[in-house]
Design a protein around this motif. Structure first.
Motif, PDB file in Angstrom:
ATOM      1  N   LEU A   1      47.858  39.226 -34.078  1.00  0.00           N
ATOM      2  CA  LEU A   1      47.353  39.051 -32.413  1.00  0.00           C
ATOM      3  C   LEU A   1      47.776  38.166 -31.543  1.00  0.00           C
ATOM      4  O   LEU A   1      47.548  38.702 -30.194  1.00  0.00           O
ATOM      5  N   ALA A   2      48.720  37.133 -31.460  1.00  0.00           N
ATOM      6  CA  ALA A   2      49.509  36.800 -31.016  1.00  0.00           C
ATOM      7  C   ALA A   2      50.555  37.776 -30.109  1.00  0.00           C
ATOM      8  O   ALA A   2      50.667  37.394 -28.765  1.00  0.00           O
ATOM      9  N   LEU A   3      50.779  38.824 -31.110  1.00  0.00           N
ATOM     10  CA  LEU A   3      51.453  39.698 -30.204  1.00  0.00           C
ATOM     11  C   LEU A   3      50.954  40.441 -29.391  1.00  0.00           C
ATOM     12  O   LEU A   3      52.155  41.317 -28.449  1.00  0.00           O
ATOM     13  N   ASN A   4      49.769  40.772 -29.866  1.00  0.00           N
ATOM     14  CA  ASN A   4      49.487  41.200 -28.399  1.00  0.00           C
ATOM     15  C   ASN A   4      48.741  40.268 -27.347  1.00  0.00           C
ATOM     16  O   ASN A   4      47.157  40.999 -26.774  1.00  0.00           O
ATOM     17  N   GLY A   5      49.102  39.093 -27.450  1.00  0.00           N
ATOM     18  CA  GLY A   5      48.408  38.743 -26.619  1.00  0.00           C
ATOM     19  C   GLY A   5      47.696  37.678 -26.014  1.00  0.00           C
ATOM     20  O   GLY A   5      46.300  37.455 -25.551  1.00  0.00           O
ATOM     21  N   PHE A   6      46.813  37.438 -27.691  1.00  0.00           N
ATOM     22  CA  PHE A   6      45.753  36.333 -27.685  1.00  0.00           C
ATOM     23  C   PHE A   6      46.319  35.369 -28.529  1.00  0.00           C
ATOM     24  O   PHE A   6      47.112  35.546 -28.916  1.00  0.00           O
ATOM     25  N   GLY A   7      45.230  33.668 -27.546  1.00  0.00           N
ATOM     26  CA  GLY A   7      45.435  32.653 -28.185  1.00  0.00           C
ATOM     27  C   GLY A   7      44.592  32.431 -29.009  1.00  0.00           C
ATOM     28  O   GLY A   7      43.610  33.568 -29.993  1.00  0.00           O
ATOM     29  N   ILE A   8      45.206  31.924 -30.620  1.00  0.00           N
ATOM     30  CA  ILE A   8      44.233  31.391 -32.125  1.00  0.00           C
ATOM     31  C   ILE A   8      44.384  30.390 -32.437  1.00  0.00           C
ATOM     32  O   ILE A   8      44.153  29.107 -31.919  1.00  0.00           O
ATOM     33  N   ILE A   9      42.064  30.144 -32.148  1.00  0.00           N
ATOM     34  CA  ILE A   9      41.778  29.147 -32.652  1.00  0.00           C
ATOM     35  C   ILE A   9      41.557  29.180 -34.218  1.00  0.00           C
ATOM     36  O   ILE A   9      40.936  30.132 -34.655  1.00  0.00           O
ATOM     37  N   THR A  10      41.552  27.941 -34.724  1.00  0.00           N
ATOM     38  CA  THR A  10      41.322  27.771 -35.884  1.00  0.00           C
ATOM     39  C   THR A  10      40.423  26.070 -36.183  1.00  0.00           C
ATOM     40  O   THR A  10      40.419  25.976 -35.022  1.00  0.00           O
ATOM     41  N   GLY A  11      40.021  26.102 -37.120  1.00  0.00           N
ATOM     42  CA  GLY A  11      39.237  24.738 -37.263  1.00  0.00           C
ATOM     43  C   GLY A  11      40.257  24.101 -38.069  1.00  0.00           C
ATOM     44  O   GLY A  11      39.855  22.449 -38.059  1.00  0.00           O
ATOM     45  N   GLY A  12      41.153  23.629 -36.993  1.00  0.00           N
ATOM     46  CA  GLY A  12      42.626  23.067 -37.348  1.00  0.00           C
ATOM     47  C   GLY A  12      42.752  22.397 -38.484  1.00  0.00           C
ATOM     48  O   GLY A  12      44.161  21.424 -38.301  1.00  0.00           O
ATOM     49  N   GLY A  13      42.980  22.945 -39.820  1.00  0.00           N
ATOM     50  CA  GLY A  13      42.531  21.833 -41.044  1.00  0.00           C
ATOM     51  C   GLY A  13      43.931  22.853 -41.974  1.00  0.00           C
ATOM     52  O   GLY A  13      44.568  23.889 -41.394  1.00  0.00           O
ATOM     53  N   PRO A  14      43.997  21.990 -42.822  1.00  0.00           N
ATOM     54  CA  PRO A  14      44.662  22.810 -43.915  1.00  0.00           C
ATOM     55  C   PRO A  14      44.327  24.632 -44.279  1.00  0.00           C
ATOM     56  O   PRO A  14      43.425  24.525 -43.534  1.00  0.00           O
ATOM     57  N   GLY A  15      44.799  25.221 -45.870  1.00  0.00           N
ATOM     58  CA  GLY A  15      44.249  26.431 -45.218  1.00  0.00           C
ATOM     59  C   GLY A  15      44.349  27.888 -44.477  1.00  0.00           C
ATOM     60  O   GLY A  15      45.202  27.173 -44.000  1.00  0.00           O
ATOM     61  N   VAL A  16      43.559  28.929 -44.483  1.00  0.00           N
ATOM     62  CA  VAL A  16      43.592  29.201 -43.730  1.00  0.00           C
ATOM     63  C   VAL A  16      43.372  29.072 -42.572  1.00  0.00           C
ATOM     64  O   VAL A  16      44.514  29.432 -41.527  1.00  0.00           O
TER      65      VAL A  16
ATOM     66  N   LYS B   1      49.552  30.858 -28.164  1.00  0.00           N
ATOM     67  CA  LYS B   1      48.712  29.895 -28.434  1.00  0.00           C
ATOM     68  C   LYS B   1      47.930  29.114 -29.178  1.00  0.00           C
ATOM     69  O   LYS B   1      47.644  30.261 -30.068  1.00  0.00           O
ATOM     70  N   SER B   2      48.622  28.589 -29.662  1.00  0.00           N
ATOM     71  CA  SER B   2      48.054  27.198 -31.350  1.00  0.00           C
ATOM     72  C   SER B   2      46.801  26.041 -31.442  1.00  0.00           C
ATOM     73  O   SER B   2      47.282  25.349 -30.671  1.00  0.00           O
ATOM     74  N   ILE B   3      44.923  26.783 -31.192  1.00  0.00           N
ATOM     75  CA  ILE B   3      44.779  25.176 -30.504  1.00  0.00           C
ATOM     76  C   ILE B   3      43.802  25.387 -32.059  1.00  0.00           C
ATOM     77  O   ILE B   3      43.923  26.390 -33.049  1.00  0.00           O
ATOM     78  N   GLY B   4      43.751  24.844 -32.342  1.00  0.00           N
ATOM     79  CA  GLY B   4      43.165  23.760 -33.358  1.00  0.00           C
ATOM     80  C   GLY B   4      41.518  22.916 -32.992  1.00  0.00           C
ATOM     81  O   GLY B   4      41.885  21.833 -31.900  1.00  0.00           O
ATOM     82  N   LEU B   5      40.720  22.574 -33.744  1.00  0.00           N
ATOM     83  CA  LEU B   5      39.314  22.325 -32.803  1.00  0.00           C
ATOM     84  C   LEU B   5      38.971  21.584 -34.560  1.00  0.00           C
ATOM     85  O   LEU B   5      38.011  21.761 -35.413  1.00  0.00           O
ATOM     86  N   ASN B   6      39.607  20.630 -34.931  1.00  0.00           N
ATOM     87  CA  ASN B   6      39.290  19.437 -35.719  1.00  0.00           C
ATOM     88  C   ASN B   6      38.103  18.725 -36.258  1.00  0.00           C
ATOM     89  O   ASN B   6      37.448  18.986 -34.998  1.00  0.00           O
ATOM     90  N   ILE B   7      37.566  19.365 -36.939  1.00  0.00           N
ATOM     91  CA  ILE B   7      36.248  18.330 -37.430  1.00  0.00           C
ATOM     92  C   ILE B   7      36.527  16.380 -38.209  1.00  0.00           C
ATOM     93  O   ILE B   7      37.570  16.753 -39.309  1.00  0.00           O
TER      94      ILE B   7
END
Length: 231
Positions: free
Chosen positions: A70-85, A99-105
């Motif tokens: 997905l990143a190679l196709n121009g999308f940034g990646i948003i995750t929950g910022g934690g471990p695992g997936v 772009k690698s974005i993390g929204l931690n809790i």
């Protein structure tokens, strides 16, 4: 009402009002920090999944591959910022120099930020609902890897937001037919038959097995549609 109960109720009201005011200020501050950090982030895909997925689990490698492609196709990646997936997806984005974005809790267990998030794109939240607002506001698509209660919460909330047109329709992709098919079968054979959803609601969701299929679902969706913010 006796005097003791009156005093307790009065003290409770004073304490609750003060606590609510402080909580409101904290909530507003979290929203402001998120809006400021993500306002110009560009097209992104949120990837959800279990924090408990280990690096030797096939879904870990698949999550990284999905994010990388997905990143190679121009999308940034948003995750929950934690471990695992979440770690795997941020790792895949970083490998593709995306772009690698993390929204931690903040949680008492499981959650700690992973090492593959861009240093200027790590945000931490106390409130789940503020965090979920950031996922939905700044994403142009959603990828659901296998996960637990948190992933199911995110899946059904996003499905509801799209179903009720609270934001525009966008791709939502479940990855892993073996994992998700039981849930989707129940949705079709129980929810739909009972009349609690409409047949067209099922068209909001794709279910696939491979990273290339994920990319195809999202890229094909936007071939004739503009990429734009949700709200």
């Amino acid at each position: 009402m006796n005097a003791t109960l009156k005093t307790l109720k009065a003290n409770y009201w004073i304490e609750s009002t003060e606590q609510s005011s402080r909580q409101l200020q904290k909530i507003v501050a979290e929203f402001e920090a998120g809006f400021e950090a993500l306002a110009k982030i560009g097209p992104c895909i949120s990837i959800f999944g279990s924090a408990r997925t280990k690096p030797d689990n096939p879904y870990y490698a698949l999550s990284a591959e999905v994010a990388q492609k997905l990143a190679l196709n121009g999308f940034g990646i948003i995750t929950g910022g934690g471990p695992g997936v979440m770690e795997a997806a941020n790792r895949g984005a970083a490998k593709a120099n995306g772009k690698s974005i993390g929204l931690n809790i903040y949680l008492p267990f499981e959650q700690h930020n992973n090492d593959y998030i861009d240093k200027d794109k790590l945000l931490s939240f106390d409130h789940f609902f503020v965090r979920k607002m950031m996922f939905t506001k700044y994403s142009q698509g959603f990828v659901m890897m296998p996960g637990g209660f948190g992933t199911m919460d995110e899946f059904f909330e996003i499905a509801t937001l799209i179903q009720t047109a609270k934001f525009k329709q966008m791709p939502m992709v479940l990855v892993g037919r073996k994992y998700w098919s039981g849930l989707m079968k129940w949705i079709e054979e129980v929810m739909l038959i009972e009349g609690n959803i409409s047949p067209e609601d099922l068209t909001l969701i794709d279910m696939v097995d491979t990273a290339d299929e994920v990319v195809d679902c999202i890229v094909d969706f936007y071939r004739t549609r503009p990429l734009a913010p949700n709200f």
